[in-house]
Design an enzyme around this catalytic site. Sequence first.
Site: not given
Ligand code: NI
Length: 186
Positions: A109, A151, A155
């Site tokens: 990330c 993913h 967030h």
């Molecule tokens: Ni990320």
Amino acid sequence: MILPILHYPDKRLRTVAQPVLTVDKTIQTLVKNMFETMYSEDGIGLAATQINQHIQVVVMDVPGEQNDYQLLLKERSGKAKSKKSGKPLCFINPKIVEKQGSEIHIEGCLSVPGFHAEVKRFNQIKVEALDEKNSAFTLEATGLLAICIQHEIDHLNGILFVDHLSKLKQKRLLEKTKKTKKTAEA
Ligand code: NI
């Protein structure tokens, strides 16, 4: 414009993003800047949360097999591109409406630099969203694209991929992050 990215354990990464009410010029500029920021950092996905904008906007460019093949042909013909690129995708107000199967994949990330770990996710999803032109679309995704979408939607909900790890691994990462910060400031 390249925007600064928030880094773990910044508390602002925990903010839950609000839905976009109108896809206007401001949103389109934000999308453009998010793509620029993502490419400059060699990322394959970026959520608005990571650049401290707490609205439901995600950009993505996941390399696909077909695109890699086309790239290879280009390289052979002498018109080499430096980066592998899939199709740039923008998701505004994304919602996962169907999900199934599971897959373990090593994730990283832009908000957790230098750290990678295995995360278990659904391997087949169907997502509904708006694009930057305010058109609604449905996308069925598998593999890396499906993982990346999950993913990035995490967030928007203030969740990081490291939250999926064991408490011990999270503690170790936090200690490592603190140590790095101390060294950098010294
Ligand atoms: Ni990320």
